[in-house]
Design an enzyme around this catalytic site. Structure first.
Site, PDB file in Angstrom:
ATOM      1  N   SER A   1      23.626  -4.427  -6.298  1.00  0.00           N
ATOM      2  CA  SER A   1      24.265  -3.788  -7.453  1.00  0.00           C
ATOM      3  C   SER A   1      24.255  -4.764  -8.634  1.00  0.00           C
ATOM      4  O   SER A   1      23.851  -5.920  -8.499  1.00  0.00           O
ATOM      5  CB  SER A   1      25.692  -3.387  -7.101  1.00  0.00           C
ATOM      6  OG  SER A   1      26.438  -4.545  -6.810  1.00  0.00           O
TER       7      SER A   1
ATOM      8  N   GLY B   1      21.881  -3.116 -13.640  1.00  0.00           N
ATOM      9  CA  GLY B   1      21.657  -2.266 -14.808  1.00  0.00           C
ATOM     10  C   GLY B   1      21.432  -0.794 -14.506  1.00  0.00           C
ATOM     11  O   GLY B   1      20.751  -0.105 -15.257  1.00  0.00           O
TER      12      GLY B   1
ATOM     13  N   LYS C   1       8.890 -10.895  -5.445  1.00  0.00           N
ATOM     14  CA  LYS C   1       8.768 -10.331  -4.101  1.00  0.00           C
ATOM     15  C   LYS C   1       9.105  -8.838  -4.098  1.00  0.00           C
ATOM     16  O   LYS C   1      10.120  -8.407  -4.654  1.00  0.00           O
ATOM     17  CB  LYS C   1       9.715 -11.069  -3.134  1.00  0.00           C
ATOM     18  CG  LYS C   1       9.497 -12.569  -3.061  1.00  0.00           C
ATOM     19  CD  LYS C   1       8.059 -12.953  -2.716  1.00  0.00           C
ATOM     20  CE  LYS C   1       7.705 -12.741  -1.254  1.00  0.00           C
ATOM     21  NZ  LYS C   1       6.277 -13.155  -1.000  1.00  0.00           N
TER      22      LYS C   1
ATOM     23  N   PRO D   1      12.069  -6.474  -0.572  1.00  0.00           N
ATOM     24  CA  PRO D   1      13.380  -5.825  -0.573  1.00  0.00           C
ATOM     25  C   PRO D   1      13.326  -4.398  -1.138  1.00  0.00           C
ATOM     26  O   PRO D   1      14.010  -3.500  -0.643  1.00  0.00           O
ATOM     27  CB  PRO D   1      14.238  -6.740  -1.460  1.00  0.00           C
ATOM     28  CG  PRO D   1      13.552  -8.066  -1.420  1.00  0.00           C
ATOM     29  CD  PRO D   1      12.086  -7.761  -1.285  1.00  0.00           C
TER      30      PRO D   1
ATOM     31  N   CYS E   1      46.162  -2.090 -30.103  1.00  0.00           N
ATOM     32  CA  CYS E   1      47.219  -1.679 -29.177  1.00  0.00           C
ATOM     33  C   CYS E   1      48.257  -2.789 -28.993  1.00  0.00           C
ATOM     34  O   CYS E   1      49.125  -2.944 -29.842  1.00  0.00           O
ATOM     35  CB  CYS E   1      46.601  -1.218 -27.857  1.00  0.00           C
ATOM     36  SG  CYS E   1      47.720  -0.131 -26.941  1.00  0.00           S
TER      37      CYS E   1
ATOM     38  N   HIS F   1      43.154   2.795 -29.337  1.00  0.00           N
ATOM     39  CA  HIS F   1      42.009   1.916 -29.092  1.00  0.00           C
ATOM     40  C   HIS F   1      40.787   2.446 -29.843  1.00  0.00           C
ATOM     41  O   HIS F   1      40.000   3.214 -29.283  1.00  0.00           O
ATOM     42  CB  HIS F   1      41.702   1.851 -27.594  1.00  0.00           C
ATOM     43  CG  HIS F   1      42.732   1.110 -26.819  1.00  0.00           C
ATOM     44  ND1 HIS F   1      42.670  -0.250 -26.617  1.00  0.00           N
ATOM     45  CD2 HIS F   1      43.860   1.528 -26.214  1.00  0.00           C
ATOM     46  CE1 HIS F   1      43.717  -0.637 -25.909  1.00  0.00           C
ATOM     47  NE2 HIS F   1      44.455   0.427 -25.651  1.00  0.00           N
TER      48      HIS F   1
ATOM     49  N   GLU G   1      38.091   1.089 -30.452  1.00  0.00           N
ATOM     50  CA  GLU G   1      36.826   0.654 -29.832  1.00  0.00           C
ATOM     51  C   GLU G   1      36.243   1.713 -28.889  1.00  0.00           C
ATOM     52  O   GLU G   1      35.033   1.721 -28.640  1.00  0.00           O
ATOM     53  CB  GLU G   1      37.018  -0.683 -29.101  1.00  0.00           C
ATOM     54  CG  GLU G   1      37.872  -0.646 -27.834  1.00  0.00           C
ATOM     55  CD  GLU G   1      39.376  -0.824 -28.075  1.00  0.00           C
ATOM     56  OE1 GLU G   1      39.835  -0.625 -29.215  1.00  0.00           O
ATOM     57  OE2 GLU G   1      40.093  -1.155 -27.110  1.00  0.00           O
TER      58      GLU G   1
END
Ligand code: GLN
Length: 573
Positions: A39, A42, A213, A216, A413, A544, A546
């Site tokens: 994990s 991306g 490689k 995997p 906030c 918020h 953002e």
């Protein structure tokens, strides 16, 4: 024909394949994005990019995140360990990937676009308690699997989309995402032409070998095969470009044609990814595989222009983000404050500058108050959202310093609440001002718990119980907020339990604070600012901002802040 949307329309243990001949008005397409090997390489950005590319081809697209953990939502998880909690318009507290989807697609997503194992099981168990399964034995297959499929359909419906891009969290082989892969397999079985799988894999280049490689990835594809699922496209993440020989090697071993294996080397900016995918003709490939006609295409022109502007930004600004950082590395921090960082990036690009962000540990100012003068070296300071006591007096010291030195300040906030505590203590002379979050009985509780929250806290009902999601605010004329928004009413996303105590509002106003954004009822203070005649930019929001900043639609308050920051950087005041 696809599976039925409502489990009520069929007996709950009938195999889906036998039960799904109930017609649907419109044919939907589903793309599942699954991780191979490991994990954190991306998958979220790949999902966002695929969704954006299809949107640019004229289709209505939604993106869904599946988180296999048992939390009902992301609201109870520590952001420095698990990344930012991203709040949807509806108020649902979700994973940071949802923020990426919204930013790439420039849309607001719906609650059904997010699901956790906890949510899925909760619905099934509630239904069981209500005798919703009519006396049947309730089991993972079919009941939990069908609840997953039902939720995927619900997301498509809520968005009215043509295509859903669904990211299954974790990696193939995990114990806990297996049921979601099983649901996807059954959906494919039911709709062979409408479902496809994309595997985002990782190709290591071990330092000792210096060579990429493929093994995997071959193993991961085979592991996915063991679930009865075949990937149609492999996105090969690596530090390097995937060469032809290795492409062919993966192809022959995984039943994926070499031209469906997409090289995805590391990039400087995540916003390059859709453009890189399109260079490999990802859009055409997906449409062909889904048997969808070509429609008009924007060719990602606006996106490419935005990416170009990031790269060409010549001016530079320095921003300090003052917070409590538990001595974690920057790597984790950038996840915990992802939306703030991105919002700064969009608005600095908008004003033609590149922003350099420095994390400042508020605790250091508590140990050594004089060191706060280092903030003089920055063009702007932000105190972001937060909870609890750690570093709070250090943040208040920083706020006092930037207020007195007229350094642009933006409080998000908690950052607004602390800005007002500092003002009450040091300008209004209200010694002992505090928030009741930290001190239950201060001399001046200028920030206090909302009445409806008292019971919630008393009973420790913390999950999903803050003031969450979108609320309206009325903007006062002649203020910085109005100059930025150019609107009299705005809708912004919230996540807090405490607020400006209405009993202190008039004292603040008499003492020079302008509440430039107020809830329609007039009771809740949404934006506080000092007039420009007093300070170039001293502004805080209870919400918020953002969370609604987008690459192609930067947030007006961040842009106003950044343009003031830029003026300071070129010593314009
Ligand atoms: N801790 C504060 C509150 O609950 C601020 C929350 C935040 O910054 N998101 O009101």
């Amino acid at each position: 024909m696809a599976v039925t949307r409502s489990s009520k329309k069929r007996s709950d243990d009938t195999p889906l394949a036998a039960s799904s001949k109930i017609g649907k008005k419109k044919r939907h397409k589903y793309i599942f994005v699954i991780g191979g090997v490991m994990s954190g390489v991306g998958k979220g950005i790949a999902t966002s990019s695929i969704a954006l590319i299809l949107q640019s081809k004229g289709y209505k697209v939604n993106a869904v995140k599946i988180d296999p953990y048992l939390n009902i939502d992301a609201g109870t998880m520590n952001p420095t360990e698990h990344g930012e909690v991203f709040v949807l318009r509806s108020g649902l507290e979700t994973d940071q990937d949802m923020g990426n989807y919204e930013r790439f697609l420039n849309v607001s997503l719906n609650p059904a676009d997010y699901m956790t194992s906890g949510m899925v099981y909760q619905s099934v168990l509630e239904k069981e308690r209500n005798l919703g399964y009519g006396g049947k034995c309730v089991e993972a297959i079919p009941h939990v699997r069908d609840e997953i499929i039902h939720r995927i359909h619900l997301a498509t419906d809520q968005n009215g989309s043509d295509i859903s891009v669904i990211e299954i969290g974790g990696t193939v082989g995990d114990f806990q995402n297996a049921l979601f892969i099983e649901a996807a397999r059954v959906l494919k079985l039911e709709n062979p032409e409408d479902v496809l799988f994309v595997m985002v894999s990782y190709l290591p280049v071990p330092g000792t070998l210096g060579e990429m490689k493929t093994r995997p990835t071959q193993n991961a594809v085979q592991q996915l095969n063991s679930y009865g699922v075949q990937a149609s496209i492999i996105i090969a993440r690596s530090s390097q470009v995937l060469d032809k020989r290795r492409k062919e090697k993966i192809a022959i071993n995984s039943n994926v044609p070499a031209d469906h294996i997409i090289s995805a080397p590391d990039v400087d900016s995540i916003y390059d990814v859709p453009l890189n995918f399109e260079r490999e003709k990802m859009g055409e490939m997906l449409l062909k595989l889904l048997k969808l006609p070509k429609k008009s295409s924007t060719e990602l022109k606006d996106w490419a222009r935005f990416v170009g502007r990031i790269k060409n930004a010549k001016k530079e600004v320095k921003i300090a983000i003052v917070g409590k950082y538990f001595d974690t590395g920057d790597f984790v921090l950038s996840d915990a404050y992802l939306s703030v960082i991105e919002a700064i990036k969009f608005s600095s690009t908008e004003v033609g500058a590149k922003a350099h962000i420095t994390w400042v540990n508020a605790k250091d100012y508590e140990k050594n108050p004089k060191s706060v003068s280092e903030l003089e070296n920055y063009d702007g300071v932000i105190v972001p959202g937060g909870f609890g006591e750690t570093g709070i007096e250090g943040k208040i010291l920083a706020i006092q310093y930037v207020r007195e030195k007229k350094i642009p300040y933006f409080g998000l906030c908690y950052g607004m609440q602390l800005m007002l505590i500092e003002y009450a203590r040091n300008v209004l002379g209200l010694e002992g001002s505090h928030t009741t979050e930290i001190n239950s009985n201060p001399t001046h509780p200028v920030i206090d718990v909302m009445p409806e929250q008292k019971d919630i806290i008393a009973h420790s009902n913390y999950g999903g119980s803050m003031r969450l999601g979108v609320y309206k605010a009325q903007i006062k004329k002649g203020t910085i907020a109005e100059k930025a928004y150019k609107q009299s009413v705005v809708e912004e996303r919230h996540r807090h339990r405490y607020e400006v105590n209405p009993e202190y509002v008039s004292q603040f106003e008499k003492g020079g604070v302008v509440f430039s954004g107020v809830s329609p009822s007039g009771v809740l203070m949404e934006i506080a600012e000092l007039p420009r005649s007093v300070h170039p930019f001293m502004l805080g929001t209870q919400f918020h901002p953002e969370l609604q900043a987008r690459p192609l639609d930067p947030h007006p308050l961040f842009t106003e802040f950044l343009s003031t920051v830029l003026k300071r950087s070129i010593k314009n005041f």
